[in-house]
Design a protein around this motif. Structure first.
Motif, PDB file in Angstrom:
ATOM      1  N   ASP A 589     -28.237  12.917  27.822  1.00  0.00           N
ATOM      2  CA  ASP A 589     -27.359  13.682  28.710  1.00  0.00           C
ATOM      3  C   ASP A 589     -26.746  12.755  29.739  1.00  0.00           C
ATOM      4  O   ASP A 589     -27.417  11.883  30.301  1.00  0.00           O
ATOM      5  CB  ASP A 589     -28.146  14.786  29.418  1.00  0.00           C
ATOM      6  CG  ASP A 589     -28.566  15.876  28.443  1.00  0.00           C
ATOM      7  OD1 ASP A 589     -27.894  16.007  27.400  1.00  0.00           O
ATOM      8  OD2 ASP A 589     -29.547  16.571  28.724  1.00  0.00           O
ATOM      9  N   GLN A 651     -30.002  14.792  22.311  1.00  0.00           N
ATOM     10  CA  GLN A 651     -29.827  15.672  23.463  1.00  0.00           C
ATOM     11  C   GLN A 651     -30.881  16.754  23.537  1.00  0.00           C
ATOM     12  O   GLN A 651     -31.128  17.302  24.615  1.00  0.00           O
ATOM     13  CB  GLN A 651     -28.433  16.301  23.415  1.00  0.00           C
ATOM     14  CG  GLN A 651     -27.306  15.313  23.630  1.00  0.00           C
ATOM     15  CD  GLN A 651     -25.955  15.982  23.718  1.00  0.00           C
ATOM     16  OE1 GLN A 651     -25.845  17.186  23.529  1.00  0.00           O
ATOM     17  NE2 GLN A 651     -24.923  15.211  24.001  1.00  0.00           N
ATOM     18  N   VAL A 652     -31.522  17.075  22.407  1.00  0.00           N
ATOM     19  CA  VAL A 652     -32.495  18.168  22.433  1.00  0.00           C
ATOM     20  C   VAL A 652     -33.857  17.765  21.888  1.00  0.00           C
ATOM     21  O   VAL A 652     -34.829  18.494  22.084  1.00  0.00           O
ATOM     22  CB  VAL A 652     -31.967  19.383  21.625  1.00  0.00           C
ATOM     23  CG1 VAL A 652     -30.757  19.976  22.289  1.00  0.00           C
ATOM     24  CG2 VAL A 652     -31.647  18.981  20.195  1.00  0.00           C
ATOM     25  N   THR A 653     -33.958  16.654  21.198  1.00  0.00           N
ATOM     26  CA  THR A 653     -35.222  16.291  20.566  1.00  0.00           C
ATOM     27  C   THR A 653     -35.541  14.825  20.815  1.00  0.00           C
ATOM     28  O   THR A 653     -34.683  14.030  21.203  1.00  0.00           O
ATOM     29  CB  THR A 653     -35.186  16.545  19.050  1.00  0.00           C
ATOM     30  OG1 THR A 653     -34.115  15.780  18.478  1.00  0.00           O
ATOM     31  CG2 THR A 653     -35.023  18.018  18.744  1.00  0.00           C
ATOM     32  N   PRO A 667     -39.506  18.588  20.843  1.00  0.00           N
ATOM     33  CA  PRO A 667     -38.517  18.921  21.878  1.00  0.00           C
ATOM     34  C   PRO A 667     -38.722  17.997  23.071  1.00  0.00           C
ATOM     35  O   PRO A 667     -39.765  17.355  23.212  1.00  0.00           O
ATOM     36  CB  PRO A 667     -38.838  20.380  22.212  1.00  0.00           C
ATOM     37  CG  PRO A 667     -40.282  20.531  21.867  1.00  0.00           C
ATOM     38  CD  PRO A 667     -40.524  19.645  20.675  1.00  0.00           C
TER      39      PRO A 667
END
Length: 1839
Positions: A589, A651-653, A667
């Protein structure tokens, strides 16, 4: 010739007005100064970094100087004590830009296809080793004269066009640059030339250097002419002095005789260029070699040249590379000026060089060299180059850490030793970055995929910067780091950072500015920093290229680049300061300030890099569950952790790779494991793709693969040997390659896909040699301990092991006819084996025959092509012996040392190779670097090839047609034109970073293989042209390779041995057996009348399933369950288990944790293997909460017919001829069909695919079994009432998969046999349906059957034994007494795979090797066995005196066994001739099911291809009963009249069916391709007899088939990628096709021409194309055709067209956001779109956007007018033209019917996989749905 304005010369500085700096550029310290020597103004360029201080002409890289003069004169003087660089960019006639660089920084000459680097070495009187090229204090002004024409021609074989740009880099003084077509002599003035009438052109006054009176020009200046043979005057002088002027920059050789006679005035310094030079002849006058190693030579009056023998030259003696540096040209004048050049005798052709380099080993005369003409015509052969690198099998080399994703996530980049490979993960196509000469130690790719950086391992480490899109090397420079360990680019690519060690072992961090590299500039060193911190990983932040982070042993440091310097600061880790960290990653991010760091202790730290503080620390731990022995690794807590080697963040994992072999996906809050994949070794690195959907992983064992997150499938991209590959062997009839390596493995590879097929490991003994059997699926391997083993590729096991050698096996060879195997060892013994049988046996062993001290060579032992002769080196290394292969009689012995009588050195043999016969030659490689060709009859020398390699050649191979000879030595491969009798030409190829161990031609002779550090596959570019007369190709006596089979076996009756076992061959009837149908072959004549057309294409690709995945539950991961389980509690089985099984205490078996077992690949479908459900990834876990099942009375859909049969089941067809009951399985349906009318009943209830069936003896109960589902871990057994079709009882079986079912003769008991899990044998009561007894078997059992003559007896067959069970019942208690009898060794079977009872007390058993053995169940002994087939027997049926066997080879055989009872009485006197084969039929695949009438005259058989056959033995015919596709069905299309429909499949077939009977009418077959899309011509196309079907294939071809003529009418290739969608225009004359790359092609049917290609949706596959008609002018656009194209990136385009007028206009464009997480587990959700049939202005779309819904879009109002919510994402869609109905298929195996008028929905089950296809017929009366290969036909009511 230059242009007129450039003649006679051009002053570059004056013409481009350098002083104004408008058309030129300067950078850094550039100034004008007054030079005292020249007495004029010159330009001074100086600075510590050459790349930062320069003069460039023209100003920008997009401009060009356009100077066409042949010669470039550079007037300059080096500035001590720093280096200088001169770059020239030259255009060739074929518009290729070549960079030519001269620098004192270079130490040796280097070349690529686009770059030449020449070292300019200035030597002083006492040279320093560390600064040999630094200009000395007395450096003089130099006139560098470059012949650009000859320079390109000599070194790159290209023709000069013009000079594009020049860059003069620090540090030097430059006066001017000039171009001209004239060759000027700078030392001669015009008056002197006229006065002395010298044949030279004097230097113009403007260009001349001033010379004071009384002084010599050469005393003050230096003249370098390069190449030195570029003028007539020079060449004449070179001939006079006895040396070729091509040898380099000879300063004195370019002067007159006056210069040579002058005396020495002082010891000056002169530059020395070290370019490549062609081989040269011996000088005519003597030369004196100085005794001192490197000082300046003594003052001399002559021009000297050291003698160097050319590799391939007359002397035949080459030199090592270390000796090349000493072979120099020397020219000495009075000032002791020394100019020399390296003499490279061989110039290897780099693999990437397509045409630039001179083919090596080409000699030319001195006159040709002097004239500079035809240098490459003397010893060349075409094509040049003849090889092109096609594929590389291997990964890593220096390190297995480096594997990177490309930006689009479609390809990965990784090193394989010295080669960098880019592999496309879908197509498996490889692209190479070639240029490194040693193993690659680090890789980095910038964010835009523009630049690729790579570092070389060997010190000093060289770095290369590549244009990633083109593969061109943009920059090559030496790193200040001794060895580079890691590289990292900034996201923009403007900054490159590297870490490594200096020569003292200190850690160094280096930063380069790479912003100008892609624009023609160089990489600029910004800073170099030494640090005491250990660095294991170093990365540049993607959000700020001035910030970096590193981690290592003892800490984490943050770095910053500011004002040209690197500064670092350690992060306070608190209690974690002593940990060893292995990898790090920045949060993805943009607003994130998190840095993730992992360590060997299992810790993962989250660090706030802005505040330099640890936010959170976690630790990965193994935990032990209380109820099971298997550890589950998924928690973060305290205790000993699992070492983490790498991590990568999206971005998520966060993907984490650990040394326990697990890849885990978490996650970012690390709350639970999302996915887990187990690998075969410790993980070295992980990398998440830019889109976050794939995770790349590498292991230290050489595996490269990726985990696809949406589908949860793991794909292996590359496997690799982890040590040097020693030898290879190829399979003649298959594209298979076997290799042995120092890593103690033997591996078998597929040469088409480059994937590994088999892997055999020998922990104790290292394999040394390997050879395939020519005709059988076996190969042989020799080991270091002297063992020779035979391996079966079908059974994946060792067949036999022989130890007749005392030393290591050095050679292994099989005769091409498959009769004999030969092996030799280091102790000198030679062994002969009979390998015609399945298990080879030793025939003879001869001692002291083979040389004991010979060179290690894969060509130590060879057999001739006609299988008559055997050749080897021995008994001594000086002799070669030829023997007869059958008798081992010595036919010839040749003394190699006596062939050259003039040599004083004893020559020894190294390797041997037979040529094709006739003429019958033996090629012998010798220690003197020659190849001697001997006549195999007389032993005389036919010809000799001298100087083949600088060292002895241990491997050589001759092509089958005798055209090309391969030799390999060191790291080079040479290809020789063997047909040339004189001036033998060769080409040299490099690429291996270690010595090449073996070379060979592929079985099809179109490629060659080389092994060493890796496996290289090269394409041979030579055309198959006709050979000249007298060549060996096509000679009458030359046998075709691998055509001969084993000799015919005798069929006489032979008495068996004492054990009563007969011979294996059984007499066969005289009648001919029917021909075998291939896997995709058409239907046979006399069958069901179907027609088949075959079109053989190229090889197809296969996708492999995941390894080691399991669903995460809580903290668990998705991991595949064990394939095979052995209960350790049972121990080793003896002759009798002696077990007594009481009834199960709880009525149900208990759970047992499975153990993993390594699955070996099978060469064909294995009948004894467990039932494997077709490759689905769907789940029914959530269906029950979301579906809407309609009441039975109001169902709008009724299942009418099922097309297909589950060929992956076992014993899943039943038939009772007396009642006519006939049933089989398709998916999870039991299909009951009336064979007379074709009417079907469908029994639905199983949640998963049905594995097997059993019918009770009274035909009243049918038992069916299926595997476990997502909601239940146990298998399911259903008992059906045959008369009514209702389910009587549901039984849950403890095993996930039920292998077999059997009813007792009285139908009171049911026996079930499981495979997975505990391999349980369970006994059920049919009256109470209770479990009576259950036992776990200690090993897999492959079949079970009740004794029809005794209800209390049953038998099981399995691994190595037969098991007989006796049921004992006392009241309600039932126990089983068991007796186990091993298979006799004479049967030669590893396992029994099938069984059936015959006449009492006979039991027939089939084996995995094709034998049928007969057992006497009373005496528990095997009294007879015969070879019934050559492959595994999976089906056996017996009735009376006839036996039917079905095998994996597809053969169904009928045997007469009436003499068995008599043979049983004879015992050991039984003979196999009493067994007679009556009939044989060959079906289209392995036989998996069969049922026959009691008379055995007729029956039904099922094959793995998904076909049910009616067998009539009396007529000897086989007829299709049920025929379905054998692979996934992709499309269905209907004729306008609805009389027929067509389907296409991945099996490459297009099948046309009759809609009335659903019988197959026509089949069009394309082999080795997948048919992905289909369309039927519309009614406007013409009369019904002119109907056509268009099909698109995976190779990009489009075929049009005529239905009436049953023939292919048109074939074209409008696409390069696979076709994914196709449609006809409204008039039927135009075809629209879309491919995988997103291109839409418009083709005309009548001409076959592609009119246009639309690339608006490039980048994503086209999923849908539909065309309809409209009124001209409707929607405000012209044209009568309205069509749409939907692509996988959520975009839909709508077009209006008038194809006859060539009009096509984009009418509308829809784009939707993609879902964040795909819910369809099989693959990404497809984009679906269709025109509404009841409202032409509506467009219906599904799968678009983030919501699960169907939208109706108005083309008139340009907006969405209606939305219909869905429970899941739709994967298929169809709208009914007859009623307002919409059918939607889901990946959850559910079909939904939506009434668009009332909004009512109805859901239907029936499919076993994702419903990826649903199509209404044109009238809407029928609905076709397809899931994988099963097709269901539904009848629509209320239409």
């Amino acid at each position: 010739m230059a242009r007129a304005w450039q003649h006679p010369f051009l002053s570059v500085f004056r013409h481009f007005k350098v002083d104004e700096w408008k058309r030129s550029a300067k950078e850094g310290d550039v100034a004008t100064v007054m030079d005292k020597t020249l007495k004029c103004t010159v330009y001074r360029v100086r600075g510590s970094v050459s790349a930062s201080n320069y003069i460039q002409l023209p100003r920008t890289g997009t401009q060009s100087l356009g100077l066409t003069g042949r010669y470039l004169y550079v007037l300059f003087r080096p500035l001590p004590p720093r280096h200088f660089v001169i770059h020239l960019d030259v255009f060739t006639e074929d518009s290729q830009v070549i960079r030519v660089s001269f620098s004192s920084l270079f130490k040796e000459f280097k070349s690529t296809a686009t770059w030449l680097q020449f070292p300019f070495i200035c030597e002083a009187g006492t040279p320093r080793k560390d600064a040999a090229g630094v200009p000395p204090t007395g450096a003089r002004w130099t006139c560098l004269q470059l012949d650009l024409h000859d320079l390109l021609l000599v070194y790159l074989n290209r023709r000069y066009g013009h000079l594009k740009s020049i860059r003069l880099c620090a540090s030097l003084l430059v006066r001017n640059l000039y171009t001209s077509d004239l060759c000027f002599d700078p030392a001669v003035t015009a008056p002197e030339a006229r006065r002395a009438k010298l044949p030279v052109t004097p230097m113009p006054r403007e260009m001349a250097f001033p010379v004071p009176k009384g002084q010599s020009w050469h005393d003050r200046y230096v003249h370098i002419r390069f190449p030195s043979d570029s003028s007539k005057g020079v060449s004449t002088l070179g001939q006079k002095n006895g040396s070729l002027p091509e040898a380099g920059l000879s300063a004195l050789c370019s002067t007159g005789s006056a210069a040579l006679s002058s005396t020495a005035a002082f010891l000056g310094h002169v530059p020395r260029l070290l370019p490549h030079s062609a081989p040269f002849n011996k000088p005519t006058q003597s030369c004196r070699v100085p005794s001192a190693p490197r000082p300046l030579p003594e003052i001399s009056m002559s021009c000297e040249r050291l003698e160097v023998s050319s590799v391939g030259g007359p002397s035949g003696r080459g030199q090592e590379p270390s000796a090349w540096a000493e072979a120099t040209d020397k020219c000495v004048n009075s000032t002791n000026v020394h100019v020399s050049a390296h003499e490279l005798a061989v110039v290897p052709v780099a693999p990437e060089d397509v045409a630039p380099h001179e083919p090596p080993c080409r000699e030319q005369s001195g006159q040709q060299a002097a004239l500079g003409k035809n240098r490459f015509q003397q010893r060349s052969f075409l094509p040049d180059p003849i090889l092109r690198l096609k594929g590389v099998i291997g990964f890593g080399g220096h390190s297995t850490r480096w594997a990177l994703w490309t930006k689009d996530g479609a390809a990965v980049v990784y090193p394989c030793h010295a080669v960098i490979v880019m592999l496309h993960v879908d197509t498996r196509q490889q692209r190479f970055f070639l240029g490194h000469t040693d193993k690659v130690s680090a890789l980095a790719l910038d964010g835009s995929n523009s630049l690729l950086a790579s570092a070389q391992a060997r010190a000093p480490s060289m770095l290369r910067l590549w244009d990633f899109q083109t593969g061109a090397c943009l920059s090559l420079f030496r790193s200040p780091v001794h060895v580079v360990c890691s590289l990292s680019f900034s996201d923009s690519g403007a900054l490159l950072c590297g870490t490594g060690k200096d020569r003292h072992g200190r850690t160094v961090v280096v930063a380069w500015d790479t912003a100008q590299v892609g624009r023609g500039g160089e990489a600029v060193l910004l800073t170099k920093v030494h640090t005491d911190a250990d660095i294991q990983a170093f990365k540049v932040a993607f959000f700020d290229e001035t910030r970096m982070a590193s981690c290592g042993r003892g800490g984490v440091r943050l770095w910053r680049l500011r004002r040209g310097g690197l500064r670092s600061c350690a992060v306070d880790l608190g209690e974690h300061h002593a940990l060893e960290f292995t990898d790090l990653a920045f949060g993805q991010d943009l607003d994130s300030c998190t840095l993730y760091v992992c360590g060997r202790s299992g810790h993962i730290l989250e660090i706030d890099h802005q505040h330099m503080a640890v936010r959170r620390a976690r630790r990965l731990l193994p935990t032990q569950t209380p109820s099971g022995p298997l550890p589950k690794r998924q928690t973060f807590s305290s205790g000993p952790g699992i070492a983490i080697s790498s991590l990568s963040v999206s971005q998520v994992t966060c993907a984490v790779g650990s040394e326990d072999g697990y890849l885990r996906l978490w996650p970012l809050d690390f709350s639970s494991v999302l996915l887990e994949a187990e690998h075969e070794g410790p993980i070295s690195s992980v990398c998440v793709s830019p889109d976050g959907l794939r995770v790349l992983s590498t292991t230290s064992s050489g595996h490269l693969g990726f985990l696809d997150v949406p589908s949860r499938e793991y794909s292996v991209l590359m496997r690799s040997h982890t040590a040097l590959v020693l030898a290879l062997a190829t399979k003649c009839r298959q594209e298979h390659l076997a290799t042995v390596s120092q890593d103690h493995t033997v591996r078998v590879w597929d040469l088409v896909t480059l994937q590994q097929l088999y892997d055999f490991t020998s922990p104790k003994e290292a394999p040394r040699a390997v050879a395939f059997h020519p005709t059988q699926p076996t190969f042989f391997c020799g080991f270091s301990g002297g063992a020779v083993c035979s391996f079966s590729l079908e059974a994946t096991e060792v067949l036999v092991e022989h130890r007749c050698h005392r030393g290591a096996v050095t050679g292994l060879a099989t005769s091409p006819d498959g009769s004999f195997l030969f092996s030799s060892c280091s102790r000198g013994s030679l062994a002969q084996y009979d390998c015609a049988a399945t298990q080879c046996r030793v025939l003879r062993v001869a001692a002291n025959v083979v040389c004991q001290d010979a060179h290690m060579s894969p060509n130590a032992l060879v057999v001739s092509g006609d299988s008559r002769l055997l050749a080897f080196v021995g008994p001594s290394k000086y002799t070669v012996t030829i023997m007869d292969t059958a008798s081992l009689d010595e036919l010839l012995r040749v003394d190699i040392s006596a062939l050259d009588g003039t040599s004083s050195r004893l020559d020894s043999a190294v390797a041997v190779c037979f040529g094709p016969a006739p003429p019958g030659h033996l090629l012998v490689s010798t220690s003197s670097n020659t190849v001697v060709v001997l006549d195999t009859t007389s032993g005389r020398m036919v010809r000799e090839l001298s100087g083949v390699h600088p060292t002895a050649c241990p491997s050589l191979a001759l092509s089958r047609d005798g055209r090309f000879l391969l030799t390999a030595a060191d790291r080079a491969i040479k290809v020789w034109d063997y047909l040339m009798q004189a001036n033998l030409g060769c080409q040299v190829y490099i690429g291996h970073s270690e010595p090449v161990q073996a070379v060979a031609f592929s079985p099809n002779q179109q490629q060659l293989l080389s092994v060493g550090d890796a496996i290289f596959l090269w394409d041979i570019l030579a055309p198959n042209e006709r050979l000249p007369p007298g060549s060996v190709r096509g000679s009458p006596g030359a046998p075709p390779a691998c055509e001969a089979g084993p000799g015919m076996r005798q069929l006489e009756d032979t008495v068996s041995g004492a054990d009563g076992l007969p011979r294996w061959q059984v007499p066969v009837p005289s009648q001919a057996s029917p021909p075998r149908l291939g896997p995709c072959a058409g239907l046979p004549e006399g069958g069901d009348g179907a027609f088949s057309v075959s079109d053989d294409e190229g090889p197809s690709e296969e996708s492999h399933g995941p390894k080691g995945l399991r669903q995460a539950s809580g903290s668990a991961l998705l991991v595949k369950e064990a394939d095979r389980v052995v209960d350790a509690a049972c121990g080793a089985a003896g002759d009798s288990w002696g077990l007594s099984m009481p009834p199960h205490p709880c009525g149900q078996p208990s759970a047992q944790s499975p153990r993993r077992a390594r699955a070996q690949p099978a060469a064909h479908p294995d009948s004894c293997e467990p039932f494997m459900s077709q490759g689905k990834a769907s789940s029914l876990a959530k269906v029950g909460q979301s579906v809407s099942s309609p009441p039975a009375s109001s169902e709008r859909l009724h299942l009418k017919a099922v097309v297909g049969y589950s060929g992956n089941g076992r014993a899943n067809v039943v038939w009772r001829p007396d009642t006519g009951f006939f049933a089989y399985t398709c998916g999870r349906l039991v299909v009951v069909e009336d064979l007379h009318s074709g009417a079907q009943q469908h029994w639905l209830g199983h949640p998963e695919e049905i594995s097997t069936l059993a019918l009770s003896h009274d035909a009243q109960v049918l038992a069916s079994a299926s595997g476990h589902s997502s909601t239940a871990s146990c298998g399911q057994i259903r008992l059906w009432e045959v008369p009514g079709g209702s389910c009587r009882q549901l039984i849950s079986h403890r095993d996930p998969t039920v292998r077999a079912l059997a009813f007792s003769p009285d139908d009171r008991l049911l026996i079930t046999l499981g495979y997975d899990g505990d391999c349980t044998l369970a006994l059920w009561s049919m009256s109470t349906y209770e479990l009576l007894s259950s036992t776990r078997l200690p090993e897999p059992v492959h079949g079970v059957a009740f004794n029809p003559w005794h209800a209390g007896e049953l038998a099981c067959v399995g691994q190595g034994a037969i098991t007989l069970w006796l049921l004992q019942q006392r009241g309600a208690d039932v126990s089983l007494q068991v007796h186990r009898e091993r298979i006799p060794e004479e049967v030669r079977a590893g396992k029994l795979t099938s069984l059936c009872y015959g006449a009492m007390p006979l039991l027939y058993c089939g084996s995995d090797t094709g034998q049928v053995c007969v057992w006497d169940t009373r005496a528990c002994r095997c009294f007879l066995a015969w070879e019934a087939d050559n492959s595994e027997i999976g089906v056996l049926l017996c009735s009376g005196v006839r036996l039917v066997s079905g095998s994996d080879s597809g053969r169904l055989r009928l045997w007469a066994v009436e003499a068995m009872l008599e043979l049983r009485r004879k015992g050991s006197g039984a003979r196999s001739s009493s067994v007679f084969m009556e009939r044989e039929l060959t079906l289209d695949g392995a036989i998996v099911s069969a049922v026959f009438h009691d008379s055995m005259d007729m029956g039904v058989a099922g094959s793995v291809a998904g076909t049910l056959w009616y067998i009539n033995w009396a007529e000897g015919t086989s007829t299709h009963l049920i025929s379905g596709h054998r692979s996934k069905v992709n499309e269905v299309a209907f004729s306008p009249s609805e009389s027929h429909c067509a389907t296409c499949s991945d099996d490459g077939s297009v099948r046309v069916w009759s809609l009335a009977s659903m019988e197959l009418v026509i089949q069009f077959q394309v082999l080795n391709q997948s048919c992905l899309c289909l369309a039927w011509s519309p009614p406007s196309c013409g009369r019904p007899e002119q109907q056509q079907v268009a099909a698109g294939y995976s190779d990009g071809t489009l075929r049009v088939f005529s239905i009436s003529r049953t023939a292919m009418e048109l074939k074209m290739r409008p696409h390069l990628a696979a076709l994914t969608a196709i449609a006809f225009s409204a008039d039927g004359q135009t075809i629209l096709s879309g491919d995988k790359d997103g291109l839409v092609a418009v083709s005309r049917l009548c001409t076959g021409m592609t009119l246009r290609v639309l690339s608006d949706q490039r980048g994503a596959p086209i999923s849908t194309i539909q065309s309809t008609s409209k009124e001209d002018g409707d929607f405000g656009v012209e044209g009568t055709d309205l069509w749409l194209a939907a692509s996988g990136d959520q975009r839909v385009s709508i077009w209006a067209s008038d194809w006859p007028q060539g009009h096509c206009e984009l009418m509308d464009w829809l784009s939707f956001p993609a879902p964040a997480l795909m819910e369809a587990p099989g693959c990404p959700v497809p984009s679906l779109a269709a025109f509404c049939p009841w409202d032409g202005a509506l467009l219906v779309c599904a799968g678009l956007g983030v919501h699960r819904e169907v939208i109706f879009y108005s083309l008139r109002h340009k907006q969405v007018v209606e939305k219909i919510p869905l429970p899941f994402f739709a994967v298929s869609l169809s709208l009914s033209p007859g009623a307002r109905l919409m059918a939607i298929g889901f990946a959850e195996c559910v079909l939904r019917l939506v009434d668009c008028t009332s909004g009512a929905v109805q859901d239907f089950a029936g499919h076993n996989d994702s419903v990826r296809l649903c199509r209404f017929t044109p009238a809407g009366r029928l609905l076709f749905t397809a899931a994988h290969r099963e097709i269901l036909v539904w009848e629509v009511t209320g239409c």
